[in-house]
Design an enzyme around this catalytic site. Structure first.
Site, PDB file in Angstrom:
ATOM      1  N   GLY A  75       0.835  -1.199   0.000  1.00 11.34           N
ATOM      2  CA  GLY A  75       0.000   0.000   0.000  1.00 11.34           C
ATOM      3  C   GLY A  75       0.870   1.249   0.000  1.00 11.34           C
ATOM      4  N   GLY A 109      23.215  13.011 -29.688  1.00 18.68           N
ATOM      5  CA  GLY A 109      22.700  13.515 -28.411  1.00 18.68           C
ATOM      6  C   GLY A 109      23.269  12.729 -27.248  1.00 18.68           C
TER       7      GLY A 109
HETATM    8  C1  HXC Z   1      -3.663  -4.045  11.559  1.00 15.39           C
HETATM    9  C2  HXC Z   1      -2.560  -5.927  10.872  1.00 15.39           C
HETATM   10  C3  HXC Z   1      -2.325  -5.363   9.622  1.00 15.39           C
HETATM   11  C4  HXC Z   1      -2.819  -4.051   9.384  1.00 15.39           C
HETATM   12  C5  HXC Z   1      -1.451  -7.305   9.641  1.00 15.39           C
HETATM   13  N1  HXC Z   1      -2.003  -7.147  10.849  1.00 15.39           N
HETATM   14  N2  HXC Z   1      -1.644  -6.243   8.880  1.00 15.39           N
HETATM   15  N3  HXC Z   1      -3.217  -5.266  11.839  1.00 15.39           N
HETATM   16  N4  HXC Z   1      -3.475  -3.433  10.380  1.00 15.39           N
HETATM   17  N5  HXC Z   1      -2.607  -3.446   8.231  1.00 15.39           N
HETATM   18  C6  HXC Z   1      -2.008  -8.080  11.959  1.00 15.39           C
HETATM   19  C7  HXC Z   1      -2.865  -9.313  11.702  1.00 15.39           C
HETATM   20  O1  HXC Z   1      -4.177  -9.058  12.051  1.00 15.39           O
HETATM   21  C8  HXC Z   1      -2.200 -10.330  12.575  1.00 15.39           C
HETATM   22  O2  HXC Z   1      -2.612 -10.113  13.911  1.00 15.39           O
HETATM   23  C9  HXC Z   1      -0.744  -9.957  12.528  1.00 15.39           C
HETATM   24  O3  HXC Z   1      -0.704  -8.605  12.106  1.00 15.39           O
HETATM   25  C10 HXC Z   1       0.042 -10.792  11.563  1.00 15.39           C
HETATM   26  O4  HXC Z   1      -0.644 -10.824  10.321  1.00 15.39           O
HETATM   27  P1  HXC Z   1      -0.943 -12.162   9.518  1.00 15.39           P
HETATM   28  O5  HXC Z   1      -1.978 -11.836   8.524  1.00 15.39           O
HETATM   29  O6  HXC Z   1      -1.245 -13.263  10.476  1.00 15.39           O
HETATM   30  O7  HXC Z   1       0.458 -12.457   8.856  1.00 15.39           O
HETATM   31  P2  HXC Z   1       0.764 -13.066   7.433  1.00 15.39           P
HETATM   32  O8  HXC Z   1      -0.070 -14.294   7.211  1.00 15.39           O
HETATM   33  O9  HXC Z   1       2.236 -13.227   7.379  1.00 15.39           O
HETATM   34  O10 HXC Z   1       0.304 -11.982   6.364  1.00 15.39           O
HETATM   35  C11 HXC Z   1       0.949 -10.739   6.302  1.00 15.39           C
HETATM   36  C12 HXC Z   1       0.130  -9.786   5.410  1.00 15.39           C
HETATM   37  C13 HXC Z   1      -1.326  -9.701   5.916  1.00 15.39           C
HETATM   38  C14 HXC Z   1       0.158 -10.277   3.959  1.00 15.39           C
HETATM   39  C15 HXC Z   1       0.851  -8.434   5.455  1.00 15.39           C
HETATM   40  O11 HXC Z   1      -1.312  -9.481   7.314  1.00 15.39           O
HETATM   41  C16 HXC Z   1      -2.103  -8.621   5.261  1.00 15.39           C
HETATM   42  O12 HXC Z   1      -2.548  -8.775   4.110  1.00 15.39           O
HETATM   43  N6  HXC Z   1      -2.287  -7.526   5.982  1.00 15.39           N
HETATM   44  C17 HXC Z   1      -3.062  -6.395   5.493  1.00 15.39           C
HETATM   45  C18 HXC Z   1      -2.293  -5.655   4.452  1.00 15.39           C
HETATM   46  C19 HXC Z   1      -3.015  -4.401   4.035  1.00 15.39           C
HETATM   47  O13 HXC Z   1      -4.008  -4.484   3.296  1.00 15.39           O
HETATM   48  N7  HXC Z   1      -2.561  -3.295   4.595  1.00 15.39           N
HETATM   49  C20 HXC Z   1      -3.136  -2.019   4.322  1.00 15.39           C
HETATM   50  C21 HXC Z   1      -2.544  -1.552   3.006  1.00 15.39           C
HETATM   51  S1  HXC Z   1      -3.178   0.009   2.551  1.00 15.39           S
HETATM   52  P3  HXC Z   1      -2.696 -11.289  14.988  1.00 15.39           P
HETATM   53  O14 HXC Z   1      -3.247 -10.631  16.204  1.00 15.39           O
HETATM   54  O15 HXC Z   1      -3.572 -12.342  14.401  1.00 15.39           O
HETATM   55  O16 HXC Z   1      -1.297 -11.779  15.177  1.00 15.39           O
HETATM   56  C22 HXC Z   1      -2.083   1.038   3.156  1.00 15.39           C
HETATM   57  C23 HXC Z   1      -2.466   2.444   2.880  1.00 15.39           C
HETATM   58  C24 HXC Z   1      -1.395   3.349   3.389  1.00 15.39           C
HETATM   59  O17 HXC Z   1      -1.126   0.719   3.726  1.00 15.39           O
HETATM   60  C25 HXC Z   1      -1.607   4.679   2.778  1.00 15.39           C
HETATM   61  C26 HXC Z   1      -0.547   5.624   3.216  1.00 15.39           C
HETATM   62  C27 HXC Z   1      -0.457   6.771   2.332  1.00 15.39           C
END
Ligand code: HXC
Length: 519
Positions: free
Chosen positions: A175, A409
């Site tokens: 993201g 160039g």
């Molecule tokens: C809150 C999060 C999180 C997030 C992960 N966790 N991402 N908590 N916000 N963005 C937490 C999970 O709930 C989990 O908690 C722990 O972290 C580990 O994550 P897992 O999913 O179990 O790990 P894994 O299987 O290795 O997968 C990793 C991952 C996945 C691929 C990164 O977690 C994921 O898809 N996360 C969301 C990614 C996302 O969409 N982020 C937002 C992007 S938009 P527990 O308690 O179960 O351990 C963005 C906009 C920014 O960033 C804009 C700025 C300008």
């Protein structure tokens, strides 16, 4: 002296508390991190910094959000360890995300911690290294996390050109999170365990129907070979951090200082061999590394973005112990032509070197800009202009060696005298002209060839005439656009002489807010 029991109890409690904080998200999650082949955040910090030099800042910071039960997962440190320490004796600031705490996600306080360490790095004029391992914006914190990112991007921009900024991707970076590394000077990634993309495979599937994996979308290989985002891809956490330490050795602490000089070393291969290394046949390719290895101090060449736009080679090296930035056409790939990607790659590097007082050594063997609709449609005008611009605005010592071809160039673009080069020397076989003999004869003598009895023989004669007159360094040298024509084996000595005599170069440029480089 009486022991003060209360004081000792307090100290013991503090120690316990700190030990708990260092456990981040707990033993189970730390173990899961190791099972993925990754080091934990503290293992990374300890591996990176000189032993015992890391000073943590903000260990007790916690988030202040209770949306969606977030108050039940309040961990001191808030998923990022920040602080400063020494790397081979040099001061370096760091923010290292801890994936075991809420997936290293970035909320308001996590963002503020990173911003604070960047402010400290900027105030104290030292490089900042970010270790990224995060699920991105902390979803439960909404605007708080967006604000955190915004404040980091703002500081990345303020710090650009003031302190070196290095991003190391050691897990997810998804993201908007990708834009902090995107602004920073260098991006190192770890093979297999790191990836970067603005939208993940699931969103892409929903929006465009495309099926991609994390790795094929944003893994190390993609960013090294296709997007040009990665400067380096390491095999594992340790080797990637080792590379960052080597990179730091070429960089000054800030834009007011210069990189540490090291003892001079002879090149790995004999400079005498340069007389024979570059083929006299202008159509024969060769690897540019053979030239570099015969010019620079042994073992000092650190190539950057080695898998991307291989028609131009960039990297740091040392000559006489002085750190220099090398930009070289690589005739092994696309005959060393400049194209969209090569122009971008070289231009950004030239600007980095200029911002941080690193002299530029440009090695030229370029037949021109790559022709074709693909290049025109992709904006070779815009991108090629970046390299012209970057070289023109650079005020560091600019030393250019024309080895063989320098046409059109692209000749001007590759740090010619006309763009302010301090030294341009050419080897005796150099061809400096508007274009190569074949193309030139076809344009200028088209009619004469068409009317000739034996077209092929006449064309050959005219090509030879053109080569004798234009395709050599004499005319450029007689006009002063080349400072000297030298034997290839003398190149290292001549470059070092110029380096030594330009070490205090000063150049005043017109007053302005900033230029408007064609982005
Ligand atoms: C809150 C999060 C999180 C997030 C992960 N966790 N991402 N908590 N916000 N963005 C937490 C999970 O709930 C989990 O908690 C722990 O972290 C580990 O994550 P897992 O999913 O179990 O790990 P894994 O299987 O290795 O997968 C990793 C991952 C996945 C691929 C990164 O977690 C994921 O898809 N996360 C969301 C990614 C996302 O969409 N982020 C937002 C992007 S938009 P527990 O308690 O179960 O351990 C963005 C906009 C920014 O960033 C804009 C700025 C300008």
């Amino acid at each position: 002296m009486n022991e003060d029991t209360l004081n000792h109890e307090r100290i013991e409690k503090l120690r316990q508390r700190k030990a708990e904080i260092r456990m981040g998200g707990g033993e189970k999650r730390l173990q899961a991190q190791r099972e993925k082949g990754k080091l934990t955040v503290w293992e990374r910090i300890e591996y990176f910094f000189d032993a015992g030099t890391f000073e943590e800042v903000g260990a007790f910071i916690e988030h202040r959000n209770s949306n969606f039960g977030l108050d039940k997962s309040r961990v001191s440190g808030d998923g990022v360890v920040t602080g400063f320490g020494r790397v081979n004796g040099k001061l370096v600031y760091m923010a290292a995300q801890d994936f075991t705490v809420l997936g290293g996600s970035l909320g308001e306080m996590h963002g503020k911690k990173v911003a604070k360490i960047m402010d400290m790095a900027l105030t104290n004029g030292a490089p900042v290294v970010m270790l990224n391992d995060s699920g991105g914006a902390r979803i439960q914190e909404g605007i708080g996390s967006l604000c955190g990112y915004g404040e980091i991007f703002f500081r990345n921009t303020l710090a650009s050109g003031v302190i070196p900024q290095i991003s190391v991707i050691m897990g997810p970076c998804a993201g908007g999170a990708v834009y902090s590394p995107g602004i920073m000077d260098f991006v190192a990634m770890v093979e297999d365990t790191s990836y970067m993309f603005i939208t993940g495979p699931d969103v892409i599937k929903t929006v465009t129907g495309e099926n991609v994996t994390m790795d094929s979308l944003g893994g190390g290989e993609v960013h090294m070979k296709r997007s040009g985002v990665a400067t380096y891809v390491g095999k594992d956490d340790e080797s990637t951090l080792d590379w960052v330490k080597i990179l730091l050795s070429y960089l000054p602490e800030n834009n007011d200082s210069v990189a540490t000089r090291t003892p001079s070393k002879l090149p790995q291969l004999s400079p005498m061999e340069l007389d024979d290394y570059v083929p006299s046949n202008p159509n024969k390719g060769y690897a540019i590394f053979g030239v570099v290895d015969r010019l620079v101090d042994a073992g000092s060449f650190l190539e950057l973005q080695e898998g991307f736009a291989q028609n131009v080679t960039i990297g740091f090296a040392r000559m006489d112990g002085v750190a220099v930035g090398v930009v070289a056409n690589n005739p092994k790939q696309l005959a060393g032509c400049l194209d969209v990607d090569a122009s971008d790659k070289a231009a950004r590097f030239v600007r980095f070197c200029d911002a941080f007082n690193i002299p530029l050594l440009t090695l030229v063997d370029v037949p021109g800009f790559l022709p074709g609709t693909d290049q025109e449609y992709n904006g070779i005008i815009r991108h090629g202009a970046k390299l012209l611009y970057a070289y023109s605005e650079a005020t560091v010592p600019k030393l250019t060696v024309i080895m063989r071809k320098a046409y059109g160039g692209a000749y001007i673009c590759m740090c010619s005298k006309h763009l302010g080069a301090d030294m341009v020397v050419a080897w005796p076989g150099s061809e400096i002209a508007v274009m190569g003999p074949k193309g030139a004869v076809n344009v200028v003598f088209r009619k004469e060839i068409a009317e000739a009895e034996n077209k092929e023989i006449r064309a050959k004669e005219l090509e030879q005439e053109y080569t004798d007159k234009f395709a050599n360094p004499q005319m450029a040298a007689s006009l002063g656009y080349i400072d000297n024509v030298i034997e290839p084996n003398q190149t290292r000595d001549v470059v070092i002489n110029y380096l030594r005599s330009h070490i205090n170069k000063r150049q005043i440029t017109p007053r302005r807010k900033h230029g408007n480089i064609p982005l």
